[in-house]
Design an enzyme around this catalytic site. Structure first.
Site, PDB file in Angstrom:
ATOM      1  N   GLU A 177       0.836  -1.329   0.000  1.00 13.14           N
ATOM      2  CA  GLU A 177       0.208   0.164  -0.107  1.00 13.14           C
ATOM      3  C   GLU A 177       0.952   1.193  -0.076  1.00 13.14           C
ATOM      4  OE1 GLU A 177      -3.614  -0.185   2.342  1.00 13.14           O
ATOM      5  OE2 GLU A 177      -3.245   1.545   3.187  1.00 13.14           O
ATOM      6  N   ASP A 178       2.063   1.061   0.705  1.00 16.39           N
ATOM      7  CA  ASP A 178       2.785   2.512   1.112  1.00 16.39           C
ATOM      8  C   ASP A 178       4.071   2.579   0.359  1.00 16.39           C
ATOM      9  OD1 ASP A 178       0.489   3.250   2.431  1.00 16.39           O
ATOM     10  OD2 ASP A 178       1.163   2.679   4.246  1.00 16.39           O
TER      11      ASP A 178
HETATM   12  P1  NDP Z   1      -5.469   9.353   6.806  1.00 17.27           P
HETATM   13  O1  NDP Z   1      -5.925   7.931   6.050  1.00 17.27           O
HETATM   14  O2  NDP Z   1      -4.749  10.289   5.985  1.00 17.27           O
HETATM   15  O3  NDP Z   1      -4.371   8.694   8.096  1.00 17.27           O
HETATM   16  C1  NDP Z   1      -4.744   7.775   8.851  1.00 17.27           C
HETATM   17  C2  NDP Z   1      -3.974   6.656   8.516  1.00 17.27           C
HETATM   18  O4  NDP Z   1      -2.316   7.044   8.719  1.00 17.27           O
HETATM   19  C3  NDP Z   1      -3.942   5.133   9.327  1.00 17.27           C
HETATM   20  O5  NDP Z   1      -4.926   4.547   9.062  1.00 17.27           O
HETATM   21  C4  NDP Z   1      -2.526   4.792   9.574  1.00 17.27           C
HETATM   22  O6  NDP Z   1      -2.441   4.142   8.246  1.00 17.27           O
HETATM   23  C5  NDP Z   1      -1.512   6.162   8.947  1.00 17.27           C
HETATM   24  N1  NDP Z   1      -0.878   6.766  10.265  1.00 17.27           N
HETATM   25  C6  NDP Z   1       0.456   7.068   9.998  1.00 17.27           C
HETATM   26  N2  NDP Z   1       0.690   7.947  11.405  1.00 17.27           N
HETATM   27  C7  NDP Z   1      -0.212   7.530  12.098  1.00 17.27           C
HETATM   28  C8  NDP Z   1      -0.561   7.891  13.600  1.00 17.27           C
HETATM   29  N3  NDP Z   1       0.316   8.683  14.122  1.00 17.27           N
HETATM   30  N4  NDP Z   1      -1.819   7.717  14.016  1.00 17.27           N
HETATM   31  C9  NDP Z   1      -2.557   7.230  13.288  1.00 17.27           C
HETATM   32  N5  NDP Z   1      -2.647   6.719  12.080  1.00 17.27           N
HETATM   33  C10 NDP Z   1      -1.361   6.967  11.502  1.00 17.27           C
HETATM   34  O7  NDP Z   1      -6.611   9.812   7.828  1.00 17.27           O
HETATM   35  P2  NDP Z   1      -8.058   9.613   7.641  1.00 17.27           P
HETATM   36  O8  NDP Z   1      -8.428   8.210   7.652  1.00 17.27           O
HETATM   37  O9  NDP Z   1      -8.614  10.495   8.672  1.00 17.27           O
HETATM   38  O10 NDP Z   1      -8.319  10.469   6.088  1.00 17.27           O
HETATM   39  C11 NDP Z   1      -9.173  10.163   5.139  1.00 17.27           C
HETATM   40  C12 NDP Z   1     -10.338  10.280   5.997  1.00 17.27           C
HETATM   41  O11 NDP Z   1     -10.244  11.850   6.657  1.00 17.27           O
HETATM   42  C13 NDP Z   1     -11.365  10.872   4.781  1.00 17.27           C
HETATM   43  O12 NDP Z   1     -12.493  10.016   5.087  1.00 17.27           O
HETATM   44  C14 NDP Z   1     -11.872  12.383   5.087  1.00 17.27           C
HETATM   45  O13 NDP Z   1     -13.245  12.334   5.081  1.00 17.27           O
HETATM   46  C15 NDP Z   1     -11.422  12.527   6.523  1.00 17.27           C
HETATM   47  N6  NDP Z   1     -10.800  13.974   6.399  1.00 17.27           N
HETATM   48  C16 NDP Z   1     -11.281  14.788   7.313  1.00 17.27           C
HETATM   49  C17 NDP Z   1     -10.606  15.851   7.785  1.00 17.27           C
HETATM   50  C18 NDP Z   1     -11.124  16.533   8.750  1.00 17.27           C
HETATM   51  O14 NDP Z   1     -10.434  17.826   9.146  1.00 17.27           O
HETATM   52  N7  NDP Z   1     -12.086  16.255   9.550  1.00 17.27           N
HETATM   53  C19 NDP Z   1      -9.495  16.438   6.851  1.00 17.27           C
HETATM   54  C20 NDP Z   1      -9.061  15.517   5.781  1.00 17.27           C
HETATM   55  C21 NDP Z   1      -9.896  14.517   5.679  1.00 17.27           C
HETATM   56  P3  NDP Z   1      -1.417   2.946   8.118  1.00 17.27           P
HETATM   57  O15 NDP Z   1      -1.582   1.761   9.064  1.00 17.27           O
HETATM   58  O16 NDP Z   1      -1.623   2.306   6.807  1.00 17.27           O
HETATM   59  O17 NDP Z   1       0.025   3.619   8.423  1.00 17.27           O
END
Ligand code: NDP
Ligand code: ZN
Length: 179
Positions: A65-66
């Site tokens: 994925e990454d």
């Molecule tokens: P991201 O997918 O951008 O980030 C979360 C992912 O980042 C995790 O699943 C994990 O994936 C990885 N990760 C890396 N570092 C960390 C950490 N310290 N803690 C937790 N996870 C970490 O976030 P979102 O899921 O929030 O993004 C998409 C959603 O967010 C969209 O559905 C959108 O609607 C919403 N959004 C909301 C905003 C707001 O301000 N309310 C702004 C932008 C988006 P892995 O296990 O793969 O590393």
């Protein structure tokens, strides 16, 4: 992919470390990314899991994925069982973020037991991370939305591992997320 179990685990850890070498987590400390897949595998160990392919898949779970890693590369290096589990927990990056999040909820109940274990440990690790420190630029509302989304994915993985599910439920209770 026919060394001793210990050698196979170390091979996975090294492979993931090389692949994720330039990546950092989203926490304010910008922790090295490799801490996450190693930590996910360790959560499975804490949950009593000793299935080699599951532990290998946990270490490798974010490589396709990454990073620049293909499923074929994982098949070649680690065999079809490990590659298959990783494939089950890998989002299709050609889809929108919204659609990928929706599909995780819909597909979780259809996943194998092995993939559900990796999913539960991955969600627990990420939720503990978010509970510990808010990523740079994230609002409290975004953190809250992530907890609610994760609870829906976890709902589709239940009945798989008591330890992981109880640890997740402690966090959902703390965050007042209905389960
Ligand atoms: P991201 O997918 O951008 O980030 C979360 C992912 O980042 C995790 O699943 C994990 O994936 C990885 N990760 C890396 N570092 C960390 C950490 N310290 N803690 C937790 N996870 C970490 O976030 P979102 O899921 O929030 O993004 C998409 C959603 O967010 C969209 O559905 C959108 O609607 C919403 N959004 C909301 C905003 C707001 O301000 N309310 C702004 C932008 C988006 P892995 O296990 O793969 O590393
Ligand atoms: Zn992950």
């Amino acid at each position: 992919h026919n060394g001793t179990p210990l050698a196979e685990i170390i091979k996975c850890v090294n492979f993931a470390a090389v692949k994720h070498k330039n990546q950092r987590r989203k926490d304010p400390e910008q922790t090295p990314y490799i801490n996450h897949p190693i930590g996910v595998a360790f959560l499975l160990v804490e949950g009593g899991i000793d299935n080699l392919a599951v532990l290998q898949a946990a270490v490798l779970h974010d490589t396709v994925e990454d990073t620049h890693t293909s499923n074929e590369e994982l098949v070649r290096e680690f065999g079809p069982e490990v590659a298959g589990i990783v494939a089950e927990v890998t989002d299709n990056k050609s889809l929108s973020k919204e659609e990928r999040k929706r599909l995780q909820i819909v597909k979780a109940p259809l996943a194998s037991q092995e993939a559900k274990l990796v999913k539960l440990a991955d969600k627990l690790y990420n939720l503990r991370d978010l509970d510990r420190a808010t990523p740079f630029g994230w609002t409290p509302n975004r953190v809250n939305e992530y907890f609610h989304w994760a609870a829906k994915v976890v709902a589709g993985c239940r009945g798989t591992n008591d330890f992981l599910e109880k640890e997740l439920d402690k966090l959902f209770a703390k965050r007042k997320v209905a389960i």
